[in-house]
Design an enzyme around this catalytic site. Structure first.
Site, PDB file in Angstrom:
ATOM      1  CG  ASP A 160      -4.783   6.661   3.448  1.00  0.00           C
ATOM      2  OD1 ASP A 160      -4.136   7.717   3.592  1.00  0.00           O
ATOM      3  OD2 ASP A 160      -4.778   6.019   2.387  1.00  0.00           O
ATOM      4  CB  SER A 161      -7.754   9.315   0.769  1.00  0.00           C
ATOM      5  OG  SER A 161      -6.422   9.094   0.340  1.00  0.00           O
ATOM      6  CB  CYS A 169      -4.513  10.477   4.737  1.00  0.00           C
ATOM      7  SG  CYS A 169      -4.806  11.309   3.156  1.00  0.00           S
ATOM      8  CD  GLU A 175      -4.301   3.681  -4.947  1.00  0.00           C
ATOM      9  OE1 GLU A 175      -5.194   3.840  -5.807  1.00  0.00           O
ATOM     10  OE2 GLU A 175      -4.404   4.055  -3.762  1.00  0.00           O
ATOM     11  CB  CYS A 178       2.729  10.230  -0.319  1.00  0.00           C
ATOM     12  SG  CYS A 178       1.329   9.273  -0.977  1.00  0.00           S
ATOM     13  CG  HIS A 197      -0.045   5.302  -2.042  1.00  0.00           C
ATOM     14  ND1 HIS A 197      -0.910   5.956  -1.212  1.00  0.00           N
ATOM     15  CD2 HIS A 197      -0.806   4.503  -2.832  1.00  0.00           C
ATOM     16  CE1 HIS A 197      -2.161   5.574  -1.485  1.00  0.00           C
ATOM     17  NE2 HIS A 197      -2.120   4.687  -2.455  1.00  0.00           N
TER      18      HIS A 197
END
Length: 276
Positions: A12-13, A75, A161, A195, A197
């Site tokens: 993942d990024s 991702c 984040e 996504c 996240h």
């Protein structure tokens, strides 16, 4: 099985792919996994196709160097912008023809139509994923009768984040994008969180969506898809090492990564730095 460690790679990024890894470990705990987060170059969502492709390819190569034969791009942006090129252009030229790279878009698009009664589904994603139109294209292959509506949510990843995903301040940004999506088609009854996240915002998302709306996170779907893939490829499955080991790599600070990773993975981890 050979004595050489051949873990399953998960890329993942940044941190979001840990929500995918968490479900992989829950569903398939016997396998070894190596997770690589390219935190030094995140975010990918705002970068060009060419940049995402080059970054993703570089990280995939490093996971192959770690002994992985199978790599999951956990991702959405990398899956949208890099997966096809890597599969079609790069893998055939690499040493070791049995290497495989899979993404998170196809497993979701293969099943999303089974959840919708109205034939109208929504996709919440980063700007890069939305711009790629990958979900629109892939869903059309499996469920051509579905109408797909997308909404880019550029503030959601920073909210997560920065630890603001449960704060009252997140309400405005979550509600704003939910309202924009539903304004496109009030009949949307299934929403995909495209996504990795976004599952951390699930409580907020449910708060601002109509009762009865199905909210799909990708982790469980990808885990089920991987289990099926390994069943259908027994030779590859036999080569995957099975000691229940987890290795975590980051291109940025391991201290920062370990602190943030707890939120996404659900337990304390200890990572190592990887210099690209």
């Amino acid at each position: 099985m050979t004595g050489v460690s051949q873990p399953i790679g998960v890329f993942d990024s940044g941190y979001g792919g840990l929500t995918i890894l968490r479900e992989l470990v829950r569903k398939l705990p016997q396998y070894d996994y190596v997770y690589l987060g390219d935190n030094a170059r995140t975010p990918y969502g705002t970068r060009s196709f060419e940049t995402v492709y080059q970054y993703t390819l570089e990280c995939v190569r490093h996971l192959f160097d770690q002994g992985c034969r199978l790599v999951i791009l956990a991702c959405n942006t990398a899956s949208a912008k890099a997966l096809r090129n890597i599969q079609q252009l790069d893998l055939p030229k690499m040493d070791g023809p049995d290497r495989r790279v899979l993404g998170v878009i196809r497993p979701t698009t293969e099943v999303i139509g089974t959840y919708s009664q109205t034939g109208q589904v929504g996709v919440l994603a980063t700007r890069g994923t939305v711009t790629s139109e990958s979900y629109v294209v892939e869903i059309e292959k499996f469920f051509p009768e579905l109408r797909v509506f997308q909404e880019a949510c550029p503030m959601w990843v920073p909210l997560v984040e920065n630890g603001e995903y449960t704060s009252p301040g997140a309400d405005y940004f979550v509600r704003q994008h939910i309202d924009r999506l539903l304004t496109q088609a009030p009949g949307i009854d299934t929403i995909l969180l495209a996504c990795t996240h976004y599952p951390l915002l699930l409580d907020k998302i449910r708060q601002f969506t109509p009762a009865g709306t199905t909210i799909l996170s990708q982790g469980g779907i990808v885990a089920d898809s991987l289990a099926d893939y390994l069943f259908r490829h027994p030779a590859l499955e036999a080569e995957c090492s099975k000691h229940g080991r987890r290795t975590f790599l980051t291109t940025d600070s391991p201290v920062d990564f370990d602190r943030q990773a707890t939120v996404f993975y659900g337990e304390q981890i200890q990572s190592r730095h990887l210099a690209l």
